[in-house]
Structures are given as C-alpha cells and as structure tokens.
Design a protein around this motif. Structure first.
Motif: not given
Length: 151
Positions: A68-77, A82-87, A108-110, A121-124
């Motif tokens: 993503l633009r902020n340098g984090s990643y969205e992890l999708t199953a 359509s399902w993402c790792l959420d913390g 959902q950004q790591w 893996l650090k949650n944004a």
C-alpha cells in the motif's frame, strides 16, 4: 551496438528486480506467501470461523500481499480473495475480515520488517505485532515477544 548494450542492461535490471521481489517476503512456489511462526514451525492460516490460526504449511494457506501507499501490506487469504488478515484490537485474536474497498482499513494493514530474529508483522492501527502463541491463539501482542517472529 548501443541498442544491444541497452537491451542487456534492461534484461539485467529486470532480473535483479525480480530477485529482489522474490526474496522480499517468504514466497511460495505458486506466488503466494506462507508465513511460518518461528516458535511453532507452523504456517499462518485460518479456521472455519475465520479466526487466524496456524496449521501445517501447505499452499492452501498462502497469502496474497498488496503493498500500500503507506508502505504497509494488505494480506489477503490466497484461496479466498475477499478476506483480509485483520487485527482490530490490542490483545484480541486476529481474524479474516472482509477486505476494505479502497485498502483504507488500518486494522488490515501490516508493516513487514525483517529483523535478525525473523520477520515481524506490525499492525498499522494498533502498533501491536502478530504473534502465534499457540496453534489456535494468534493475536496482536507486544512486539519483541518470541511469538512475534515469522519466516
């Protein structure tokens, strides 16, 4: 002569770039990513209730990653796009949630950081790290705990 040299440089640059991309995160043969909990030796996965767990490593539990633009990643199953790792809470179990429409859900950004002990893996949103305490206990916990390191 000049074109041939430029073409070789372009091929070399592409090869170097592809190697850099391939080694940026723990890759799988089919293009997805397996995250192996160093403490447990099992892969980040999910159960039938969509809670994050760890399981024996197979391609069934691969993750697609979008930077993503902020340098984090969205992890999708990987098998369920359509399902993402959420913390979404400190100390709460991680789970799969419907992916945000514009990738704008910070829960959902790591941030993926390589350390001498493994990947973190650090949650944004929370600033907490994904930790695999046991096979069925994957949650956001304090960074630096031995359970927060992944390969």
């Amino acid at each position: 002569m000049k074109r041939a040299k430029m073409a070789r440089l372009a091929v070399t640059a592409a090869a170097v770039a592809s190697v850099g991309i391939a080694t940026a995160t723990p890759a799988s043969a089919n293009g997805g990513v397996n995250w192996v909990a160093k403490q447990l030796g099992t892969c980040l996965s999910w159960d039938s209730d969509n809670y994050a767990t760890t399981e024996k490593c197979t391609d069934a539990y691969n993750w697609d990653e979008a930077r993503l633009r902020n340098g984090s990643y969205e992890l999708t199953a990987f098998k369920n796009g359509s399902w993402c790792l959420d913390g979404n809470g400190v100390g709460r179990r991680a789970y799969l949630g419907r992916c945000a429409f514009n990738h704008d859900n910070p829960y959902q950004q790591w941030y993926e950081t390589k350390t001498s002990r493994g990947w973190v893996l650090k949650n944004a949103a929370t600033g907490e790290c994904l930790g695999a305490l046991t096979r069925y206990n994957v949650r956001a916990i304090s960074c630096g705990d031995s359970a927060t390191y992944w390969d």
